[in-house]
Write an enzyme that holds these catalytic residues in place. Sequence first.
Site, PDB file in Angstrom:
ATOM      1  N   CYS A 116       0.850  -1.393   0.116  1.00 37.61           N
ATOM      2  CA  CYS A 116       0.479   0.087   0.377  1.00 37.61           C
ATOM      3  C   CYS A 116       0.943   1.142  -0.345  1.00 37.61           C
ATOM      4  CB  CYS A 116      -0.602   0.217   1.091  1.00 37.61           C
ATOM      5  SG  CYS A 116      -2.078   1.716   1.044  1.00 37.61           S
ATOM      6  N   CYS A 161       0.613   3.844   3.026  1.00 40.26           N
ATOM      7  CA  CYS A 161       0.612   2.788   4.711  1.00 40.26           C
ATOM      8  C   CYS A 161       2.099   3.395   5.066  1.00 40.26           C
ATOM      9  CB  CYS A 161       0.802   1.030   4.615  1.00 40.26           C
ATOM     10  SG  CYS A 161      -0.268   0.288   4.556  1.00 40.26           S
ATOM     11  N   HIS A 177      -3.977   0.248   8.053  1.00 38.83           N
ATOM     12  CA  HIS A 177      -4.713  -0.076   6.470  1.00 38.83           C
ATOM     13  C   HIS A 177      -6.154  -0.368   6.766  1.00 38.83           C
ATOM     14  CE1 HIS A 177      -4.151  -1.343   2.350  1.00 38.83           C
ATOM     15  NE2 HIS A 177      -4.869  -1.863   2.228  1.00 38.83           N
ATOM     16  N   ASN A 195     -13.252  10.105  -0.993  1.00 42.58           N
ATOM     17  CA  ASN A 195     -13.863   8.458  -2.059  1.00 42.58           C
ATOM     18  C   ASN A 195     -14.025   7.027  -1.342  1.00 42.58           C
ATOM     19  OD1 ASN A 195     -14.977  10.392  -3.795  1.00 42.58           O
ATOM     20  ND2 ASN A 195     -12.855   9.957  -5.076  1.00 42.58           N
ATOM     21  N   SER A 227      -9.479   2.744  -5.424  1.00 43.66           N
ATOM     22  CA  SER A 227      -8.935   1.446  -5.113  1.00 43.66           C
ATOM     23  C   SER A 227      -8.599   1.108  -4.480  1.00 43.66           C
ATOM     24  CB  SER A 227      -8.367   1.702  -6.654  1.00 43.66           C
ATOM     25  OG  SER A 227      -7.340   2.799  -7.078  1.00 43.66           O
ATOM     26  N   HIS A 278      -6.930   1.932   2.043  1.00 45.17           N
ATOM     27  CA  HIS A 278      -6.015   2.195   2.958  1.00 45.17           C
ATOM     28  C   HIS A 278      -6.929   3.680   3.141  1.00 45.17           C
ATOM     29  CE1 HIS A 278      -2.216   3.170   5.995  1.00 45.17           C
ATOM     30  NE2 HIS A 278      -3.530   4.167   5.628  1.00 45.17           N
ATOM     31  N   HIS A 327      -8.415   7.766   3.665  1.00 46.12           N
ATOM     32  CA  HIS A 327      -7.438   8.516   3.741  1.00 46.12           C
ATOM     33  C   HIS A 327      -8.339   9.403   2.412  1.00 46.12           C
ATOM     34  CE1 HIS A 327      -7.149   6.469  -0.364  1.00 46.12           C
ATOM     35  NE2 HIS A 327      -7.577   7.175  -1.100  1.00 46.12           N
TER      36      HIS A 327
END
Lengths: 358, 358
Positions: free
Chosen positions: A53, A56, A119, A159, A167, A170, A172
Amino acid sequence: MSDEFQFTQHSHRRYNPLTKSWVLCSPHRTQRPWQGAQESANAPALPEYDPKCYLCPGNTRANGETNPAYKTTYAFPNDFPAVKADQPEFKEDEESAKGLLRVTGVRGQCHVICFSPAHNLTIAEMSEQDILPVVKQWIKCYEDMAKVDYINHVQIFENKGSAMGCSNPHPHGQMWCTEDVPEEPAKEIKAMAEYRQQNNACLLCDYAKLETTTQGKPRVVCENDSFACVVPFWAVWPFETMVVSKRHVTSVSKLDDVQQKDLANILRRIACRYDNLFQCSFPYSMGIHQAPVDGQDHNGDTHLHIHFYPPLLRSATVKKFLVGFEMMGEPQRDLTPEQAAERLRSCSEVHYKKQQKL
Amino acid sequence: MSDEFQFTQHSHRRYNPLTKSWVLCSPHRTQRPWQGAQESANAPALPEYDPKCYLCPGNTRANGETNPAYKTTYAFPNDFPAVKADQPEFKEDEESAKGLLRVTGVRGQCHVICFSPAHNLTIAEMSEQDILPVVKQWIKCYEDMAKVDYINHVQIFENKGSAMGCSNPHPHGQMWCTEDVPEEPAKEIKAMAEYRQQNNACLLCDYAKLETTTQGKPRVVCENDSFACVVPFWAVWPFETMVVSKRHVTSVSKLDDVQQKDLANILRRIACRYDNLFQCSFPYSMGIHQAPVDGQDHNGDTHLHIHFYPPLLRSATVKKFLVGFEMMGEPQRDLTPEQAAERLRSCSEVHYKKQQKL
Ligand SMILES: [Zn+2]
Ligand SMILES: [Zn+2]
């Protein structure tokens, strides 16, 4: 047809005074056969740390930079920004000025804001104590951007979920900062300025008061001392909500300590109710509307509020489409906002994953 | 940063004079890693007749009615209409009138229009001779609805493909007819009326002329004597197009025989180019904007045009999302309209399935 007109039975249009536009509501259609898309259901459990990721802590991003071992939140410039600080100045030419091919240049900045080092968490499963640093990060980002001379508007949004084109699970959000005030906030500012002129009052102060004092509070989902979360009277998405400050506050930067905590509180509660509604990680786009940072006094025409636009219709796998009539004509919904609020009110504020553990 | 400003390199906003709104264009992002959704690729070949399809000739629908053995097109009332002819009259109450909870009742009719008896065809694969009856059906429907006293607007549209929430591949469109003029056409009518007042000319006559006479015609995809198909200067969707009449015509009802054939011609050609672009049955929402049927003279503020809004971004399986900044701020695109037009111009007007058969 001698019945009385009923909002739960008969087609009607509702007016959005914030954007001065109409929404078509067809409540009798809630019984029609399903026409939405079937999404794949819940993903398998995620690890708390994913070595692949790019968000992360400690991982290296595409551009070679390494994320710090952050403990709460972390903000950094987007590696693929929609707007950039550095670009040649645009000079409007004659053709553009004539009106049919109008264009302007746009400078700006785009940032990513990680909500947590974990995550596998989302706002819905984070504690209020862990969401408070997110609120504080938004405040810091907003204030930092306000100092940049060519930036006049800060759009903070999230989103959540692959249904919203996100996609990476995590937790954010993003912040897009631009020279111009974008269309949606510009419409709202115009509407709020006109409302103030006509009523000598703030549109959203009046609306928050109306919703929290109407008998039975039919569109209120939850509230605390500082904020109310409502399904707006003019909601477009089936389970759209708006978190609105009860007192007149123009930006996150004006929130005192209690209001900051209350914002963390109400965000956790609505996100948790969303997850519980269909027992899934509930997708949405969330965005903060507040005063532009253009150096003007926006006390009269802005009022801090947060929109949640979720695409789900009747289960974790059935999505609402805004297509056809909604693109060519106007937005349309079947479920009434009052029915949606009732559904969300009936959801627990304890996350279903934690309920199952009991 | 001493370079010159280039539309293919630098962020800019483009103005939509039809809806008086802005679109953010970030052409440098066309190189960023993909963030759209992966849809499942092409479905298996369909039969020409499907006994379970509620639109195929001779089949029985949910409400017990049987479709005739139609040979060209077939229109019938939608079994689950968003608006109905029969509902009690709505009486506005005091609270609604105050402005924050405004609402009106809406009567209307919804119809389904089958484009062909063949279950496995679309406009892209139909011949111009077979599309002509669709144009004639639209004219008949529009004129029939114009005679209904409580109907003031006719919105004809098509949702094609499961990406647009359309569950039945049988070629068909819809018509939603309402008491009110919906938001989108209302905005366009207002903008066109203002343009006429300022310029003593029609906005879309001027725009069609500008696009078809600009050197190199950078945004024209294809054209014939009566219509031009362009990627509008202000397009939101990656491969959005608009089919616009070259002469001033306010509705399908005003098209003469040649123009009707030319409309069938241009519809086939753009739909075929779309299918060829990613070698798939290309999804879109398509809608006709024309004069309301409210008994007023709309010669000055309407001009027949057709919008195509397709969600695909860079392949048959990668979709563009309008979320986040696009919901909270304003629409945003990466590919410029000129680049999109270039891509569509490079596609054949012979359908790829027929090419493969050669
Ligand atoms: Zn807002
Ligand atoms: Zn239009």
